[in-house]
Design a protein around this motif. Sequence first.
Motif, PDB file in Angstrom:
ATOM      1  N   PHE A1351      -8.173 -15.927  -2.851  1.00 19.14           N
ATOM      2  CA  PHE A1351      -6.855 -15.336  -2.701  1.00 19.14           C
ATOM      3  C   PHE A1351      -6.882 -14.265  -1.618  1.00 19.14           C
ATOM      4  N   SER A1352      -5.787 -14.135  -0.911  1.00 27.29           N
ATOM      5  CA  SER A1352      -5.665 -13.096   0.110  1.00 27.29           C
ATOM      6  C   SER A1352      -5.581 -11.741  -0.577  1.00 27.29           C
ATOM      7  N   ARG A1353      -6.321 -10.779  -0.052  1.00 25.48           N
ATOM      8  CA  ARG A1353      -6.361  -9.471  -0.687  1.00 25.48           C
ATOM      9  C   ARG A1353      -6.245  -8.373   0.360  1.00 25.48           C
ATOM     10  N   MET A1354      -5.701  -7.249  -0.057  1.00 22.03           N
ATOM     11  CA  MET A1354      -5.491  -6.093   0.810  1.00 22.03           C
ATOM     12  C   MET A1354      -6.430  -4.980   0.392  1.00 22.03           C
ATOM     13  N   ASP A1355      -7.016  -4.314   1.374  1.00 29.04           N
ATOM     14  CA  ASP A1355      -7.917  -3.199   1.088  1.00 29.04           C
ATOM     15  C   ASP A1355      -7.081  -1.946   0.849  1.00 29.04           C
ATOM     16  N   VAL A1356      -7.138  -1.417  -0.364  1.00 29.57           N
ATOM     17  CA  VAL A1356      -6.384  -0.199  -0.703  1.00 29.57           C
ATOM     18  C   VAL A1356      -7.341   0.946  -1.013  1.00 29.57           C
ATOM     19  N   THR A1357      -8.588   0.820  -0.534  1.00 31.62           N
ATOM     20  CA  THR A1357      -9.584   1.846  -0.838  1.00 31.62           C
ATOM     21  C   THR A1357      -9.172   3.206  -0.314  1.00 31.62           C
ATOM     22  N   THR A1358      -8.658   3.238   0.897  1.00 23.83           N
ATOM     23  CA  THR A1358      -8.385   4.519   1.551  1.00 23.83           C
ATOM     24  C   THR A1358      -6.906   4.871   1.552  1.00 23.83           C
ATOM     25  N   VAL A1359      -6.147   4.239   0.666  1.00 20.84           N
ATOM     26  CA  VAL A1359      -4.714   4.560   0.598  1.00 20.84           C
ATOM     27  C   VAL A1359      -4.554   5.931  -0.040  1.00 20.84           C
ATOM     28  N   ASN A1360      -4.197   6.921   0.767  1.00 17.32           N
ATOM     29  CA  ASN A1360      -4.027   8.295   0.272  1.00 17.32           C
ATOM     30  C   ASN A1360      -2.547   8.582   0.130  1.00 17.32           C
ATOM     31  N   VAL A1361      -1.944   7.923  -0.836  1.00 17.71           N
ATOM     32  CA  VAL A1361      -0.521   8.128  -1.046  1.00 17.71           C
ATOM     33  C   VAL A1361      -0.318   8.622  -2.467  1.00 17.71           C
ATOM     34  N   GLY A1362       0.854   9.157  -2.699  1.00 17.81           N
ATOM     35  CA  GLY A1362       1.114   9.720  -4.011  1.00 17.81           C
ATOM     36  C   GLY A1362       0.178  10.864  -4.308  1.00 17.81           C
TER      37      GLY A1362
END
Length: 1700
Positions: A1351-1362
């Motif tokens: 499955f296609s996946r997105m890297d959210v390791t460095t998402v500094n939101v919220g």
Amino acid sequence: MDAKIGTCWRCGNAERVTCTRCHMAKYCSKACLYDDKFRHKVECDGALKIRKCDSCQKPSSKVKQCSSCLQKWYCGSECQKMAWPSHRDECRIAQNDIINIAEMLKRAHWRRNVSDGPPSPVGLFYWGNTPAVDLLNLKHNEWRGDDRQDRFNLLLCAVGDLRYVLKTSVSLPDEFSGQVDFYLSDINPHIQARNVLILYLLFTCDNVISMADMIVQIWYSVCLTQSCWKMLESRLEELFNSDAERISRITDGKLVFSNANMDALKEVWQAWLTVGRTGGPKLHIAKQREMLLLKEQGGWMNYINGVPMHHRLSLDEWWKSGILLSCTNPQLVKAKIQNVTFLRYNKHGHMNASKPARLSAGSADLPSHWPAALRREPMVYAIRTDGFPFLSWDYVDARSYCDVPSLITMYNNYISHVIEEFGIKLKKGLLSFHVFLGDCFELNNEIQPNIKFDRISTSNIADYYGLPVVLDFTKGLLNTNNPNSLIITELMNWTIINNSSTNNADISGIIQDTGVPEQDRGFYLAQRTFDCYEDNNDIFIKYLRADFMIHKVNKSNDQVAKRKAISKYHSDVMKYVGGDMHSLWLGESTLNEDNPDAKLLDDSYPQHFKSSLVERWGELNIQQVKVSLYTAGEEVTYFIFDGTGSDKHNWFSQERLVDSPYSDLTSTTVTNYFSIEGHTEVGRTFFINGQYGGCHVDYGWLVVRTAEEACDWDETGQPESGFPTFLYSELKPFGNTWNDDSPGLADIFAIFIKSPDIEHPCDPATYTEIDNPFRSVSFLSSHFESEDEYVCDAELNKGWYKFSSVAGNDIPTSCVPTGHCGTQFPAWINDVIPDVNDCKDVTLCINEGADNCCDRAISIDVMNCGDFNVYYLEPLDGCPAAYCAGDLEPCPPGQRSSNGLQPGCSNNYPRMEGDPTIEAFYDEINNYAYLVCSINYERDSSILYTVQWLVNNEVVKETILSDGHTDDILDENSYTLGSHVKCRVSCKYRGSDIDSPTKESHEQTIDIAVVPRSITVSESQQLPSHVFVRASVPMSCTIRVKAQRVIQGRSEVVFSSCLLHIEYDTFDRLLNVKIDAVRDFQQDGDQYLTVYFEPTGDCSVNVEPGYRETTSVEVHDKDTARCTSNGDPHFVTYDGTKYDCYMAGDFVLHRSTSRNFEVHTRTWQCWAVYCNCGVAIREDNEVVRISMCDGVWGETAPQLERIIGDSPRMQILRDESGKRFTVQTPSGSTVTIDVESWGMNVQIVVPSDDIENTLGLCGIFDVDRSNDYTMVNGERLDYTVVGRRPDEFCSSWKLNQGESLFESLPDIVESDDSQESINDDDGDTMCECFDDVVLEECGEGTGVQPPPDVFSRMDVTTVNVGRRSAITAENHENQPVRRKKREVITPEATIQVSVSWPTRSGITRDEAESRCRSAVLSSPVAEYCTSVHNVDLFIGVDGCVEDISLIDGFDLVYIAVREMEYHCEFEVLKNVTLYENVNGTYVPPSVLYNSLCYTRCSEQGRCENGSCHCIEGYGGADCSVDLSQPPSVLLVEGDRYHGLCDARTENCQFPSLVGNNLLDSNDSSCHYAITEHIDGDWSETAVGNLHETGTFFMSFREVYCQFPESIITTAHSEEKGTTFATVIVYVSNDRGATLSNGMVLTMYDSICIECNDNRMCRLKNNACEINGHCYSSGEYHPSDSTMQCIPDISQDTWTDTDSK
């Protein structure tokens, strides 16, 4: 003989009589001389100066040994000729004995090198099993009785305990006032921890005598007294709290080791302290010892029975108590405290802290008869069963000091005395110690180059590597300035030979000679009392010759190389001995191509061989291919195929079959399998089979078994021999019924090809030239002065030869009389030589004096090359026998002529003594290297020397030396890397034309030495393997390391570095490359590849084209495992056990016992049961949490937190639907979390490193379901009794409040320890090295290659939101405490679940099971997955049925479908045979990723090519969003804190909206309106204008909005800011056309604003709000230090402090 100088060799009294035969042995009287005849005979025979000829019986001082057997002596050639008929058989038997011993040794070396540890499964060398010896023995060596300040260096490799150190030290002469420096090396940290402890105790004690008594306890007693333990505890504490520098300082620099070694030792000391202070294991050490000895009771009783009668009672006491009793310390009888220094780490044990990975080398499997509870203890008893105190110290010495009936008292007092004497020497400053932890072969990198050793003790490491290898390693470390310097080694392999050769008569003679009662002989034998009877005997000499034979650097004369020729035109291309043969053949890699031993077709070198010719198959004119099977070096069957126009896949076919020994197998025989692929589903490859009809009637000719058996006949050779097994029909000329006819089992499977394009006999690269004019028929052997000069071809290596001498080049074709051709028994051809370009077998006769001139006849091949002939020769049995060549008469020995022939021969020429030598030098001033050829002859100005330098046998320089010069130089520009250099020297007198015979130096190879030439790595081994590189001569060169890509374009190994640098001044230093297997999470079989070491252009010497060195690597494939926790929750362990756990709380799902990896889960109530709501993952110093437990069930979204100790290494991925999160760790472990509105499903996939190293709810990964219910205390529940409800097991892994990763952080671990088991034993990272990868340092590589994504996946390791940005370990404690609306976790809650049928709504069990099974079968991949190996289609059905009962509905039926799909996906991604080649890239099968869409498109779309195509009115990656409805917002993130967001501590710019029907699309948007501020009162007012802003889709339940930074300003500036704002936030799926319900969020700056739970806010009394910015009391203006916030004066303006 070990008698002291000047003493009797029998009794030790003063010498008075000398042995009249050898004139060496000394005795005090004739009586002792007579009594010693039996013992002295062997050494006397070896030392005789006058012997009798074994032929004529005349005594002579000039008799010489038979050069082949070394057993007979002759006074001349005539006597040897006369004796040859009777001696021939004896001589050949002796030679065969050496060969057989060599083969035994090869197997012994191999067994020791491939084994995981010592023979005893639990033992460490805390005690020795051979008596202590004095390594220096100064009084008989260097010591001269004066008071010189001598200094000696001693190196002890694999030191074990300190007995050699103590014995050597206390034996120093009393007058000695010099220094002895001990260098102690051992690879095991437990052993060195004990050694350093004992030395430290003596260095720091005040009273050596009292300390000696305690050390004896610590060293040898299983229990300690209270006072001894208190002392030991304090010293261990001191050591643990010290560093290496402090230890060195305390001991005045006398105890030295590195801090890195200190860290490893500290781990042992800390473990001992922990066990000692907590009371130790439940089963006492004494109990463990008793259990271990009970297993060995038979051997122990034999030992006791061999002890003198008056000692047996005390020895039995020691066996029971394990305590050495002292006359002076009766309290030892009452010793009760366990001696923790007897312990070592248990491979399967665990402590509160994970076992240090670096100590894994010291762990091993425990005996299977030990109780399970003991097998799980963190540390266990570690004394080997073959070591006793009474074996470690000489009995005679102990009895001489303290002769008492009690053996344990005798040894206690003696050892205590030795320790006291040692302590005195130590206190005098005579001794120093350098401690090294590691492989002794790496000591070159640890010890300063100028340190040389007077003694080197190597323990018995020669048993593992061979005596020549050990001597080669150590000889460069010897002090060559000391004529008494020695290398001392021990040989355990010798017992293999000695035990097979010692007969009862020898034992009886020894017993009688020593006068020892026969019933006591076992003790004396164990004490090595009889060793002197074995010195120099013929078996031991054969043993030494065999050991050196199998380790010769030059293999040309290796008698063990019994290569079996198939045809002189067949080239070896493949040899298999085990492993995944099918993968090796189909792969592109070569293996052991440069190692000639690997081609041997017997069991002397059990390694694979694969030639690069296999990958050049299409380029070669292959005429035939032959398959041969071998057993014990003999061909047992064969198959020959037509190779014309074939490739490496299709040659093995029935239509190409040319010949075999089976008359019923032809090109027209009916067969059902005849191919390389064979019947791969059941592991039958290279399969030639006639029919199937049930296992009992299967009929065939050949099969290679590669997997578990399908029929009983498949078990042939299993399990001992491992895979593959080579089975063939022994019923030649017919095939066999596999089941009934007992097929043959071969050792080796070999493939050969026949092609005129390779290894043609006339090619100079194929044949070897022999230039010896004395082989001429015209040369009489009687011209030799001695038979030692006779030509003998007994050691000739089999192969093609060309004769080229001045006397002629051809083997004669007529009878040659005996005594000609420089030999006694000449060999000649009794046949016709073939025509030009033809080859034929001819008969060769050996004339041994019979009338027909042909006593023996053999067959050889002759190839007529036109101008010359070449011969395929093999060794000739017996000496002297040799091949004749030529018929011209050469000059006699000692005479020369201008052409080497008669007439004109003269002896008027200089005679050089010895061969010239070549040495390499480095000129530091001019920075270049050169070789020097030195002539070993007098400097005589009347002699002219001609020196020729040959590089690859071509003359590159010729020099005439005169005026007494005897050295010549060749600079480094004249040779190349990869070449062979030698110098050739002849000389003559000035004015003469007769040159002396040419002398040649040894061949100096200019190369890069790489050892070992083959290694094995495994995907589950704890530490990488090592390959060492060094240059043969001084040079500066950069070496590039690279590997083949062997399967699907991927790497199978990783390296510690891709570039190595060799420097001039350290060229001979070993450079270490660490190699480890890639963890690829795939079952791709064992792989075989070649690692290349290639010089780059940055070399001081030119490089031969194509030169490179290689090491063959065998990569063992190991399985990975998967564990799941789904639904409410249902568990499937790593080994496949299914069970349910209905409890609330925090639990250990997985805990690794070999590395810092752990997974915790948290459960909450869902429906009437509990489900997972959070997962916390820890690896090393990093923690990731994904939790939705914070809130009301059904109304929360998964919250992501990263807590980082060092740097972020874990990766967090999210799929397109926002419902699946995957956390990938550097070690390769993968945790997948599927999020639903009710909770989570969790799946863990762990690498092969975790085999047998897991604990927790996922069970122990070891393919053994019986131990899956192992509780935290180590006890095990019987899963066959407990069934699916192991509540006690679940409760044991429940964590107390504050213990889980959700609530606390683990202790920080040192970064050097991280990833040790995956990457490198020094903590280094590893990297791939290919043509396109040149890395000197490997950076952040890990050696882990997860399988490709489906499955296609997105890297959210460095998402500094919220407000969920990365949290560091340092700021974790400062994070705000969240106030929850509702606490849902009840720590002690356990639901008593009762499944009953029918349910309240009337659902029956049959209906439930039918519904679950139907749902599984409706999956689009169900049909495909049915055919996939290891897939259980209904793996989730049991849990599904139970869920229907518990919730009385079908809401969770889809979990069974998803579990099956994930299970199938896991097995498919592992199985590379299912992968498809798409434009050169291998990808998972399209049927899998084309048919699988997450959540099956929510049943509101169709799945095509892995993507959902939604029906009209629905959207989202999984079609779960109803586009006709706006989103509904359940809460804004601030609602969890009563709608408040503090801009000072939280990121208010990115608020989070949790809701339903959220769409991830470009049309998604956030909208907000800011309320107004009225008359100084903070309150909500009417909505103003809406503002649109962007969104970030975090999950299916959560989006982030992005506010402008200007709403709340915390950074001070001159512009007007805002300290408080209330907004109403909406979310839209269609750019604002329709909005969700609005949520109110108040943002404020807590420096000057405070708000209550009703979002009513006001200005704080102790702060200022100036120009829209908050300032704390006393804070100054940002740009004017005269202005200050003073709330008591003004809260809205600055106060001028100058005018205040």
